[in-house]
Design a protein around this motif. Structure first.
Motif, short mmCIF file in Angstrom:
data_model
loop_
_atom_site.label_atom_id
_atom_site.label_comp_id
_atom_site.label_asym_id
_atom_site.label_seq_id
_atom_site.Cartn_x
_atom_site.Cartn_y
_atom_site.Cartn_z
N TYR A 72 19.07 48.88 69.85
CA TYR A 72 18.16 47.74 69.73
C TYR A 72 18.80 46.63 68.88
N VAL A 73 19.46 47.04 67.81
CA VAL A 73 20.12 46.05 66.95
C VAL A 73 21.26 45.39 67.70
N THR A 248 23.76 40.19 81.48
CA THR A 248 24.98 40.03 80.70
C THR A 248 25.44 41.34 80.07
N PHE A 249 24.56 42.35 79.99
CA PHE A 249 24.97 43.64 79.42
C PHE A 249 25.80 44.46 80.39
N VAL A 250 25.79 44.11 81.67
CA VAL A 250 26.52 44.86 82.68
C VAL A 250 27.69 44.00 83.15
N ASP A 251 28.88 44.54 83.02
CA ASP A 251 30.10 43.81 83.40
C ASP A 251 30.91 44.70 84.33
N LEU A 261 21.25 47.49 77.11
CA LEU A 261 20.50 47.12 78.30
C LEU A 261 19.15 47.83 78.34
N PHE A 262 19.15 49.14 78.11
CA PHE A 262 17.90 49.90 78.15
C PHE A 262 16.99 49.51 76.99
N ALA A 263 17.57 49.22 75.84
CA ALA A 263 16.76 48.83 74.69
C ALA A 263 16.05 47.50 74.94
N MET A 264 16.78 46.52 75.44
CA MET A 264 16.17 45.21 75.70
C MET A 264 15.23 45.28 76.91
#
Length: 294
Positions: A72-73, A248-251, A261-264
């Motif tokens: 999460y952080v 943007t978390f997946v590249d 990605l799962f946290a957001m």
């Protein structure tokens, strides 16, 4: 048989209960199993958001071996722009969309349902016909129009059409609801000297809170979850919505931050959940009473 009249003997309530109990148990068991199957992906995502990065795809269990909130952080502040910026952009666009749909569509629906003007049925049919046109058919003409207006890379293409009653579904929904309101209320108000605008503002809107809440909820959820529209019109990262932020978390060319990605993704569900929870009663009333005479 008594005096030629046959008296039906009703089964005792206890017998009916005994016969229906096994069927009720089977039905409820199947419903519980189906509910768990639908909830499992959501629960797994929440569980994966608090797992250590190396354990996310190693187990299908919903119970993590250890709880770690670093995802999460990292997800909130790990990008060049904090995820809070994406939340704010999505919130602004969603609230403006809700306002535009509720105001503009209710005005258009009031005109179709209550006012008499030349070609009303024709234009209502044209409006319904737009429901059958896929969004992708009008995408290129709209993009060219907004590009010439200089609106690309701003939120205007996503918001301004909503203030022009562009969602035919909500207009149709409100027309059906307005038609269920007795016309005697309009006639009594007109006898008291009320104009069409005052009838709309003082009578129709207060009686239409359920359908307005239904339109607001669907508008908020659809806009909050929209990925394609922002992808087409927003290029600057400062204007990204949460859906573009999650991408943007997946590249594909380097490592992906699945934990972030799962946290957001879990956090993005919170506003939708509370928005639905707050308007739930009005949503049910709006769907249940639309098109009914009152």
């Amino acid at each position: 048989m008594t005096n030629g009249i046959t008296t039906a003997v009703a089964a005792p309530p206890s017998d009916i209960t005994k016969r229906s109990l096994p069927a009720s148990i089977v039905v409820h068991t199947l419903l519980i199993i189906a509910s768990l199957l639908m909830l499992y992906p959501l629960l797994w995502m929440v569980s994966a958001s608090v797992r250590p990065e190396n354990e996310i795809f190693s187990s299908t269990s919903l119970i993590p071996s250890s709880i770690d909130f670093t995802s999460y952080v990292r997800g909130w502040s790990g990008l060049d722009i904090t995820f809070g910026r994406f939340f704010w952009n999505s919130l602004v666009i969603s609230l403006l969309t809700v306002t535009g749909n509720v105001v503009a569509c209710s005005l258009a629906a009031y005109a179709f349902a209550r006012l008499r003007f030349a070609g009303r049925n024709f234009w209502f049919a044209i409006m319904l016909g737009t429901l059958m046109i896929p969004y992708h058919v009008t995408l290129i003409p709209q993009y060219v129009l907004f590009l010439n207006l200089g609106w690309v890379n701003t939120i205007l293409p996503l918001v301004v059409p909503k203030f022009l009653a562009s969602d035919a579904f909500f207009i149709f929904l409100m027309v059906q609801f307005f038609r269920g309101i007795p016309r005697e209320l309009d006639e009594a108000a007109m006898m008291d000297g009320c104009s069409a605008w005052r009838i709309y503002w003082k009578i129709m809107l207060p009686l239409s809170l359920p359908v307005l809440a239904t339109a607001a909820i669907f508008s908020f959820i659809w806009t909050w979850d929209d990925f394609f529209g922002p992808l087409i019109y927003l290029n600057d990262m400062n204007t990204y919505t949460i859906q573009l932020g999650l991408r943007t978390f997946v590249d594909s060319s380097s490592s992906s931050d699945w934990g972030g990605l799962f946290a957001m993704s879990t956090l993005t569900l919170v506003p939708v959940f509370f928005f639905f929870l707050f308007f739930q009663r009005l949503l049910i009333d709006g769907i249940a009473t639309t098109g009914m005479k009152r």
